[in-house]
Each structure stands twice: as C-alpha cells, then as structure tokens.
Write a protein that holds these residues in place. Sequence first.
Motif, PDB file in Angstrom:
ATOM      1  N   ILE A 171      -2.444   3.531  -6.526  1.00 28.35           N
ATOM      2  CA  ILE A 171      -2.829   3.196  -5.185  1.00 28.35           C
ATOM      3  C   ILE A 171      -2.922   3.533  -4.476  1.00 28.35           C
ATOM      4  O   ILE A 171      -3.096   5.399  -4.144  1.00 28.35           O
ATOM      5  CB  ILE A 171      -0.766   3.111  -4.695  1.00 28.35           C
ATOM      6  CG1 ILE A 171      -0.006   2.283  -5.712  1.00 28.35           C
ATOM      7  CG2 ILE A 171      -0.510   2.919  -3.861  1.00 28.35           C
ATOM      8  CD1 ILE A 171       0.605   1.985  -5.622  1.00 28.35           C
ATOM      9  N   ARG A 172      -3.682   3.396  -3.878  1.00 30.59           N
ATOM     10  CA  ARG A 172      -5.261   4.066  -3.206  1.00 30.59           C
ATOM     11  C   ARG A 172      -5.178   3.554  -1.663  1.00 30.59           C
ATOM     12  O   ARG A 172      -4.489   2.219  -1.382  1.00 30.59           O
ATOM     13  CB  ARG A 172      -6.698   3.599  -3.501  1.00 30.59           C
ATOM     14  CG  ARG A 172      -7.089   4.067  -4.713  1.00 30.59           C
ATOM     15  CD  ARG A 172      -8.301   4.010  -5.210  1.00 30.59           C
ATOM     16  NE  ARG A 172      -8.465   2.492  -5.437  1.00 30.59           N
ATOM     17  CZ  ARG A 172      -8.878   2.036  -6.826  1.00 30.59           C
ATOM     18  NH1 ARG A 172      -8.381   3.023  -7.395  1.00 30.59           N
ATOM     19  NH2 ARG A 172      -8.661   0.826  -6.932  1.00 30.59           N
ATOM     20  N   LEU A 173      -4.970   4.472  -0.579  1.00 27.24           N
ATOM     21  CA  LEU A 173      -5.445   3.406   1.407  1.00 27.24           C
ATOM     22  C   LEU A 173      -6.720   4.023   1.633  1.00 27.24           C
ATOM     23  O   LEU A 173      -7.031   5.329   1.018  1.00 27.24           O
ATOM     24  CB  LEU A 173      -4.495   4.531   1.317  1.00 27.24           C
ATOM     25  CG  LEU A 173      -2.385   3.648   1.343  1.00 27.24           C
ATOM     26  CD1 LEU A 173      -2.153   4.668   0.918  1.00 27.24           C
ATOM     27  CD2 LEU A 173      -1.996   3.722   2.715  1.00 27.24           C
ATOM     28  N   GLY A 174      -7.485   3.240   1.812  1.00 29.45           N
ATOM     29  CA  GLY A 174      -8.677   3.814   2.617  1.00 29.45           C
ATOM     30  C   GLY A 174      -9.209   2.880   3.363  1.00 29.45           C
ATOM     31  O   GLY A 174      -8.594   1.958   4.085  1.00 29.45           O
ATOM     32  N   LYS A 175     -10.841   3.590   4.067  1.00 31.84           N
ATOM     33  CA  LYS A 175     -10.975   2.026   5.015  1.00 31.84           C
ATOM     34  C   LYS A 175     -12.481   1.469   4.240  1.00 31.84           C
ATOM     35  O   LYS A 175     -13.377   2.239   4.277  1.00 31.84           O
ATOM     36  CB  LYS A 175     -11.744   2.815   6.327  1.00 31.84           C
ATOM     37  CG  LYS A 175     -11.548   4.121   5.764  1.00 31.84           C
ATOM     38  CD  LYS A 175     -12.537   5.356   7.494  1.00 31.84           C
ATOM     39  CE  LYS A 175     -12.383   6.208   7.148  1.00 31.84           C
ATOM     40  NZ  LYS A 175     -12.687   7.548   8.528  1.00 31.84           N
ATOM     41  N   PRO A 176     -12.351   0.480   3.970  1.00 30.47           N
ATOM     42  CA  PRO A 176     -13.345  -0.384   3.051  1.00 30.47           C
ATOM     43  C   PRO A 176     -14.589   0.102   4.423  1.00 30.47           C
ATOM     44  O   PRO A 176     -16.023  -0.218   3.814  1.00 30.47           O
ATOM     45  CB  PRO A 176     -12.998  -1.458   2.871  1.00 30.47           C
ATOM     46  CG  PRO A 176     -11.626  -1.556   4.313  1.00 30.47           C
ATOM     47  CD  PRO A 176     -10.843  -0.886   4.171  1.00 30.47           C
ATOM     48  N   ASN A 177     -14.071  -0.318   5.278  1.00 30.99           N
ATOM     49  CA  ASN A 177     -15.861  -0.489   6.511  1.00 30.99           C
ATOM     50  C   ASN A 177     -14.516   0.308   7.912  1.00 30.99           C
ATOM     51  O   ASN A 177     -13.110   0.358   8.185  1.00 30.99           O
ATOM     52  CB  ASN A 177     -16.029  -1.908   6.954  1.00 30.99           C
ATOM     53  CG  ASN A 177     -14.920  -2.790   6.716  1.00 30.99           C
ATOM     54  OD1 ASN A 177     -14.036  -3.253   7.210  1.00 30.99           O
ATOM     55  ND2 ASN A 177     -15.624  -4.131   6.173  1.00 30.99           N
ATOM     56  N   LYS A 178     -14.972   0.392   8.824  1.00 30.01           N
ATOM     57  CA  LYS A 178     -14.993   0.747   9.910  1.00 30.01           C
ATOM     58  C   LYS A 178     -14.299  -0.304  11.029  1.00 30.01           C
ATOM     59  O   LYS A 178     -13.917  -1.236  10.734  1.00 30.01           O
ATOM     60  CB  LYS A 178     -15.647   0.892  11.128  1.00 30.01           C
ATOM     61  CG  LYS A 178     -15.575   2.060  11.859  1.00 30.01           C
ATOM     62  CD  LYS A 178     -16.779   2.315  12.681  1.00 30.01           C
ATOM     63  CE  LYS A 178     -16.703   3.707  14.015  1.00 30.01           C
ATOM     64  NZ  LYS A 178     -15.641   4.585  13.895  1.00 30.01           N
ATOM     65  N   GLY A 179     -12.662   0.650  11.429  1.00 33.59           N
ATOM     66  CA  GLY A 179     -11.406  -0.263  11.815  1.00 33.59           C
ATOM     67  C   GLY A 179     -10.123  -0.899  10.909  1.00 33.59           C
ATOM     68  O   GLY A 179      -9.658  -1.508  11.468  1.00 33.59           O
ATOM     69  N   LYS A 180     -10.542  -0.909   9.504  1.00 37.37           N
ATOM     70  CA  LYS A 180      -9.943  -1.538   8.495  1.00 37.37           C
ATOM     71  C   LYS A 180      -8.654  -0.400   8.085  1.00 37.37           C
ATOM     72  O   LYS A 180      -9.319   0.592   7.622  1.00 37.37           O
ATOM     73  CB  LYS A 180     -10.609  -2.095   8.023  1.00 37.37           C
ATOM     74  CG  LYS A 180     -11.748  -3.331   7.826  1.00 37.37           C
ATOM     75  CD  LYS A 180     -10.427  -4.075   7.792  1.00 37.37           C
ATOM     76  CE  LYS A 180     -10.775  -5.807   8.871  1.00 37.37           C
ATOM     77  NZ  LYS A 180     -10.863  -5.697  10.012  1.00 37.37           N
TER      78      LYS A 180
END
Length: 361
Positions: A91-100
Amino acid sequence: MSKFFRYKLFHFLPVFLFLNSSILQVKSSSDLAAWELKTNGVLELKTKSNTNLKAYFQKANKIYGDRFWVDFPGELKNPRTIKGNGQIKEIRLGKPNKGKTRLVIEFKEGTYLNPLTWRMVGVDQNRWRIKLFRPKYSFEKIGEGYVGKTKPNFKANKNSINEKKTNYDYLKLPNVEQNKFLVVIDPGHGGSDPGAIGIGGIRETDVVLEVSKMVEKLLTEKGVKVSLTRRNEVNLDLPPRVAFANNLNADIFVSIHANASRGKRRDINGLETFYYRGGRGRLLAKEIQKQILKVSPGSPDRGVKQGRFYVIKNTKMPAVLVEIGFLTGRLDSRRLEKTNHRKRIAYAIAKGILEYLHKVG
Ligand SMILES: [Zn+2]
C-alpha cells in the motif's frame, strides 16, 4: 485507466467533524485522516467532512499488479509505502501532484477482483467503506489511524456528534400535500416588550423570533405556506396577531414563547404546550410537545395543558402556544442560547406541525 465512480455522499451538514491530528498517525493537511484495510477485505477511510473522493482501478501490467486507488484533496506530507500481506502486495501513500493525496492498494498476481461490483459507500459524512476483495487465506489488517466514529470524549467534537445524530433524525420531516396549508407562526413579544429575560440576559423575543424563522423555512421547504405575525423587533399587541391569523383564514396558529420562573429559579426547567379548544387544538399541541421533548433530553415534560391565553382563545383555527424552555433555568437556558439547539427546536416544532397536518389532512 477507467475512472468508474465518483461519489459525493452525505452532504447533510456543514459541521466540521474533524479530527485532532495528535491522535492520528496520518499527519498531513490531506483530507485523508485515517484508513484501514480490514481482515474481511473491506477498506475503510476516514476523511475530512464533505470531501470529494475519486476512486480508480487499473488491471495489472508488466510493472504493477492490479491496483485500486483513491485520490483525496490536500497534500500528503510524507509519502510512504507499507508492506502488504496475503493478497495485498503493498500500500502506497503519495502525492501524485501538488495538493493531492493518493492511497494506492496494489494486489498480488492471481487475486480475483471484480471491480464492477465495487461501491464506495459513505457511512457518515466523513467515513467511507468499500469491499475490495475476499481474503482467501488469513489476511492481517493494515492501516493508519482510527477509522471508527470519532470518539465522543474528544472535547471539540462533542457537540458536532450530538448534532449530527439529532439532525439526521429530524431531517426526516413528514410529507404533506403541497400548497394546501397555511400556517401562522407567532413569535411572542417583540419591540419594547422583550418577554422573559433569562440567565446572562438572554431575551425571549430574540430566541423565539429566530426559532420562528427557522420553522418558517422548514415548513416552506415542505410546501406549506407560512406567515409570521412579526419578522423583526416591533411592538405588536395581541389583538392584531389574532386578527392577522383570522383574516388569513389560516389552518393553524402556533405562538412560540420561552418561559421564566418566578424568582428566576435556576432549577426550574421544562417544556409545555397550551391549547384552548379541544379536539384539533389538543392534537396539535400533543404533536408539538412530543417532538420538542425529543430534542430536549433531561428537561421536564410539563405537559399539554388547556390555557386561556388571549392569542389561542381568540383565534378561530386550531391554535397552540408552545413554551420551548425556561430562559431562567440552568439546563434550558444553556441550550436555548445556542443556535444548534434553536435549530433542533425548530425542527421539532415543524415536525409536530407536519405530523398534525398529515393526520388531519
Ligand atoms: Zn412569552
């Protein structure tokens, strides 16, 4: 990639039901507050209230296994990967783009998934649930933070939680025939006559005017015509109130008041509703009294009584005078000074009126 659903559920309250970040492990300005993939394959999410989730699924390719992910508004501070077990690879938690913020669940090869049957369900205004898979062998839950209902012992949330519960019930107002009924609401006192003055200077005229306008709004939304005897702080004698309702030939007349006890005793609290003539007036009083008691737990039921008040004696239609609590009482006044409680009382009065109209037809 198919974006196959986008749900936006449970927008029933503007209250902000969030979340002391110190008690949660997910520390970010992300709308994602907590998540848990349970042993039965159900993913539970907790978010800020009224957020917009977008969920996606993608079949396995050369690089990745089957993937399910959810995008949340708000940027995650510390992207991370959590090792899976059973059919879950990671399971990954990330920010695919700014503000997400993106929460990705990647499955191991050979996991049978049926994304067409998936439904993200809003179980609360800030909690979500989706059944992703049926664990074949033992699967240990994975998660971060507390996904359950926010515990009521969090000081900041206490009122919101109570309100949510109550409002939820009271939004279920009964339906009546549209544009058939005319109700006159009479906010007691006004102008140079403030009515009862309670603890901390709380004034009856202010309380009952606000409650009356709330009742008007609720009834109007239900297709009931409403006229208020006054809409602001004006002096208004009793005969014009009666004449107003009689001239309009209203179906019912509801005068709204708040009480004061002699000697301003703080231990005297309670609700009561008066009628003058029997039959329909009494029925209306009973319906209203029943509802206002429900939203005033602990405050005594002083009953439905016959009273000789001018406005209910001289109006031609079924008429009641409702006392929504004692402004001089410790319990009632503390409630009545709050907008939330005034809203609850207004819902209750509207509900009582609608129940009555529904019965009488
Ligand atoms: Zn009064």
